[in-house]
Design a protein around this motif. Structure first.
Motif, PDB file in Angstrom:
ATOM      1  N   HIS A  15      -5.132   1.826  -5.106  1.00 54.98           N
ATOM      2  CA  HIS A  15      -5.632   3.202  -4.954  1.00 54.98           C
ATOM      3  C   HIS A  15      -5.510   3.913  -6.298  1.00 54.98           C
ATOM      4  O   HIS A  15      -4.422   4.230  -6.737  1.00 54.98           O
ATOM      5  N   VAL A  19       1.135  -0.232  -2.729  1.00 48.43           N
ATOM      6  CA  VAL A  19       1.984   0.105  -1.586  1.00 48.43           C
ATOM      7  C   VAL A  19       1.252  -0.189  -0.295  1.00 48.43           C
ATOM      8  O   VAL A  19       1.859  -0.356   0.751  1.00 48.43           O
ATOM      9  N   SER A  20      -0.055  -0.207  -0.365  1.00 52.89           N
ATOM     10  CA  SER A  20      -0.826  -0.408   0.855  1.00 52.89           C
ATOM     11  C   SER A  20      -0.859  -1.873   1.224  1.00 52.89           C
ATOM     12  O   SER A  20      -1.149  -2.712   0.376  1.00 52.89           O
ATOM     13  N   ASP A  21      -0.528  -2.199   2.457  1.00 51.23           N
ATOM     14  CA  ASP A  21      -0.799  -3.570   2.871  1.00 51.23           C
ATOM     15  C   ASP A  21      -1.800  -3.576   4.019  1.00 51.23           C
ATOM     16  O   ASP A  21      -1.766  -4.426   4.887  1.00 51.23           O
ATOM     17  N   ALA A  22      -2.696  -2.590   3.988  1.00 49.70           N
ATOM     18  CA  ALA A  22      -3.773  -2.579   4.967  1.00 49.70           C
ATOM     19  C   ALA A  22      -4.722  -3.730   4.663  1.00 49.70           C
ATOM     20  O   ALA A  22      -5.015  -4.014   3.503  1.00 49.70           O
ATOM     21  N   THR A  58       2.884  -6.533  -2.868  1.00 44.90           N
ATOM     22  CA  THR A  58       3.194  -5.141  -2.563  1.00 44.90           C
ATOM     23  C   THR A  58       4.306  -4.648  -3.474  1.00 44.90           C
ATOM     24  O   THR A  58       5.028  -5.432  -4.088  1.00 44.90           O
ATOM     25  N   THR A  62       7.105  -3.551  -3.069  1.00 38.04           N
ATOM     26  CA  THR A  62       8.511  -3.801  -2.761  1.00 38.04           C
ATOM     27  C   THR A  62       9.001  -5.082  -3.426  1.00 38.04           C
ATOM     28  O   THR A  62      10.163  -5.423  -3.317  1.00 38.04           O
ATOM     29  N   PRO A  70       3.417 -13.652   1.707  1.00 39.46           N
ATOM     30  CA  PRO A  70       3.303 -14.071   3.107  1.00 39.46           C
ATOM     31  C   PRO A  70       2.252 -13.252   3.858  1.00 39.46           C
ATOM     32  O   PRO A  70       1.477 -13.787   4.635  1.00 39.46           O
ATOM     33  N   ARG A  71       2.209 -11.969   3.583  1.00 40.64           N
ATOM     34  CA  ARG A  71       1.281 -11.123   4.311  1.00 40.64           C
ATOM     35  C   ARG A  71      -0.165 -11.476   3.978  1.00 40.64           C
ATOM     36  O   ARG A  71      -1.017 -11.569   4.854  1.00 40.64           O
ATOM     37  N   GLY A 122      -1.115 -14.501   5.685  1.00 39.77           N
ATOM     38  CA  GLY A 122      -1.410 -14.203   7.083  1.00 39.77           C
ATOM     39  C   GLY A 122      -2.817 -13.652   7.258  1.00 39.77           C
ATOM     40  O   GLY A 122      -3.555 -14.049   8.153  1.00 39.77           O
ATOM     41  N   ARG A 155     -10.287  -6.422  13.186  1.00 36.75           N
ATOM     42  CA  ARG A 155      -9.325  -7.292  13.836  1.00 36.75           C
ATOM     43  C   ARG A 155      -8.394  -6.547  14.782  1.00 36.75           C
ATOM     44  O   ARG A 155      -7.776  -7.123  15.650  1.00 36.75           O
TER      45      ARG A 155
END
Lengths: 442, 212
Positions: B57, B82-85, B102, B104, B126-127, B130, B209
């Motif tokens: 962003h 920061v967004s994991d959308a 991300t 973190t 990992p995200r 996924g 989804r």
């Protein structure tokens, strides 16, 4: 029956209203602007005219009320004055509170005081008004005209009062669409309806009394029919215009709802973040606690800003909740990745419970800062992997009667037709694999 | 030789934090910072960094706009947000980023990821793994009209699943009895499929989804 319109101000906190608190028009420019008077419906008994005048002139509100009642004796000048001011004075603009406060108010986390706190002055003024009525009767004679006037004025006052009330409610409520009935009675309730019904009844009675003055019933009927026809005519002429007015009101309200939503967003952020920052300052000597707080806040904001956890009752939502709870209780990071989703039922619920047990075990015993949870739901089976990089343990060495893993994870899964595998070696972390076959829905 | 890095983020505080964390890593050298799309494009032209840490962003059109304006170049992009959308993640990867982590992430992990991206490999959290599995799910059974790009091979799926389960590259290699280099090859292949797949549903997948 209240014969004469007057307003009284509720004295919330002593007599502070005499302190000539002038209300400048909102957004007043540095250039000279004449002071304007407003009606203060929140402060008054009837229309808030007297309260508004008192504020404007800097006089005690009681003087004005008494003066209005007294003026009524002089051919009803007080009533006329009051009615005219009611019509022409704008209501005091509702002050927009800060976004956070407004949002808190809307969601019921904050209360504001409204309504009358003290009816003493009201009773006194009513007594005074009845007295004035008798005086007027003495002066004007006990003619029917007086009662017709009193009834008619009372009815009009009641209906106007309700109009004030519902317009205020219209500003405040933000749900549902606007329809004419709502516009008239606001949120309904006995007070609104009774105000309207009594008001209309008083008007009709006044009309009937007026028509009966001649003493002939047929003439009275004629007058009533003529009045009714006149009303219908006015409605026909003004109807389209009224409809458009309602439409515009609806649009305006939609806009308001949008801006309120924005304010709610801002408030949510401020609220939760400010709280956490306060807590962090308090706990600044305890790094673990600070990390936990920051992490909880992060999770909260993240889920709120970027992802809708699945619908409630879904696997992804349940796992997200589970992770948040374990994080809060055990000071570890729980990373959840979900692929596919399903609605939890009797068959999949045990998997969730076993997952919780596995995650809690990892958080308690592994000594690792982080637990990874990966869930994959396909039409035919549900798999969950819980992994940590902690100290691990020797599976063979664990006594067979130890309850945790065996009872709550393995047995639970097998009882419901699934399997559970635990892989661990000392020093290499632990991974728990839960599998549950699902019947494909036909 | 250390990897030359440009940090692009609109929050000065965050840039300072990343710079401080990366200064501990000997393999990374922060050459410049930028705060929006325009300054980022200018800084890339001026400094030719090997890796750009790109916020998703950004004022001026976001990270994807930076990558679009730079076009094909030797500079590689690692998205840091920061967004994991899902929309952000998939959108940024498809715009050309070599990885997505991300904010973190820890300093050493980030330095490691930068090194990997500089070496031409992909970085999957990992995200993100996924999301990839989710995006390509279902296409396995679908008849392969659209050739291999629309599907993951069984091996690539396994790698993605292990990454999603929290395995490191080394652990993935150990679990599948393959070399770390092979794991990286698989991951680059997955990234390429994600970026090139002609399934236009893929981008829409992210927003759809939740309607499962």
């Amino acid at each position: 029956m209240i014969p004469i319109p007057y307003a009284a101000r509720a004295c919330h906190d002593g007599d502070t209203m005499t302190s000539a608190a002038t209300t400048p028009p909102p957004g007043s420019a540095p250039a000279y602007e004449p002071r304007r008077a407003f009606r203060e419906p929140d402060a008054g008994f009837l229309g808030g005219v007297a309260a508004g005048l008192a504020t404007h002139l800097g006089w005690p509100v009681m003087w004005i009320r008494v003066a209005l009642v007294a003026l009524t004796v002089a051919n009803g000048a007080g009533v006329l004055l009051y009615a005219a001011l009611w019509l022409w004075l704008p209501t005091l603009p509702v002050e927009e509170p800060a976004p956070g406060l407004a949002a808190a108010e809307r969601s019921g986390r904050r209360t504001t005081r409204r309504g009358l706190a003290d009816i003493g002055p009201g009773v006194a003024l009513a007594a005074l008004a009845v007295g004035a009525l008798f005086v007027a009767q003495l002066v004007l004679g006990t003619g029917l005209v007086l009662w017709v006037l009193v009834l008619g004025l009372g009815g009009v006052a009641l209906i106007w009062r309700q109009a004030d009330e519902s317009s205020r409610e219209r500003w405040r409520d933000s749900t549902g669409r606007l329809d004419p009935v709502r516009a008239l009675v606001g949120d309904g309730g006995w007070a609104a309806w009774s105000r309207i019904v009594v008001g209309v009844l008083m008007l009709v009675t006044a009309l009937v009394l007026f028509a009966l003055r001649s003493g002939r019933l047929s003439l009275a009927v004629d007058v009533l029919v003529a009045t009714g026809l006149g009303l219908v005519g006015v409605l026909l002429v003004a109807g389209p215009w009224l409809l458009r007015l309602f439409h515009d009101l609806g649009e305006e309200r939609a806009q308001r709802v949008r801006s309120q939503e924005r304010a709610d967003v801002a408030a949510h952020l401020h609220d939760s973040v400010l709280q956490t920052l306060a807590l962090i300052q308090k706990n600044s000597a305890d790094p673990a606690q600070v990390a936990r707080l920051a992490r909880a806040q992060e999770r909260d904001l993240r889920s709120w800003l970027f992802e809708d956890a699945g619908p409630s009752g879904s696997l992804s939502a349940a796992l997200a909740t589970l992770a948040a709870e374990v994080e809060a209780d055990h000071n570890v990071t729980v990373e959840v990745v979900t692929v596919g989703d399903l609605v939890l039922d009797d068959r999949t619920q045990p998997v969730l419970l076993a997952t919780r047990e596995a995650v809690v075990n990892a958080a308690k015993h592994a000594g690792a800062g982080r637990v990874d949870v990966y869930a994959e739901a396909s039409p035919t089976r549900l798999e969950v992997f819980v992994k940590d990089r902690g100290r691990g343990f020797d599976i063979e060495a664990v006594a067979a009667d130890r309850h945790g893993v065996r009872g709550s994870i393995k047995d639970r899964m097998e009882r419901h037709g699934g399997t559970a595998r635990v892989m661990s070696r000392p020093g290499e972390g632990t991974e728990v694999v839960l599998q549950m076959p699902l019947e494909e829905k036909a | 030789m250390s990897t030359r890095v440009l940090i692009v983020d609109d929050h000065a505080m965050f840039r300072a934090g990343v710079r401080a964390e990366l200064s501990a890593a000997p393999t990374v050298e922060v050459v410049a910072e930028a705060e929006d799309v325009d300054t980022a494009v200018a800084a890339i032209a001026a400094h030719h960094p090997e890796v750009v840490l790109l916020d998703v962003h950004l004022p001026g059109g976001g990270g994807a706009e930076v990558m679009r304006r730079i076009g094909p170049s030797a500079t590689r992009f690692l998205a840091l947000s920061v967004s994991d959308a899902a929309e952000d993640v998939i959108g940024t990867i498809r715009a050309g980023a070599r990885g997505y982590v991300t904010k973190t992430i820890t300093g050493p992990e980030l330095a490691d990821a930068i090194g990997r991206v500089a070496g031409g490999d992909a970085v999957f959290s990992p995200r993100l793994a996924g999301f990839v599995l989710d995006a390509f799910a279902g296409t396995i059974e679908v008849a392969a009209v659209d050739e291999d790009l629309d599907r993951l091979t069984e091996r690539e799926r396994e790698v993605m699943r292990l990454i999603a389960r929290g395995y490191s590259y080394k652990e993935v290699a150990g679990e599948l009895f393959i070399s770390v280099k092979t794991v990286e090859t698989h991951m680059s292949a997955v990234l390429r499929k994600l970026q090139l797949s002609s399934r236009h549903e893929l981008t829409r997948w992210a927003s759809d989804r939740r309607l499962l």
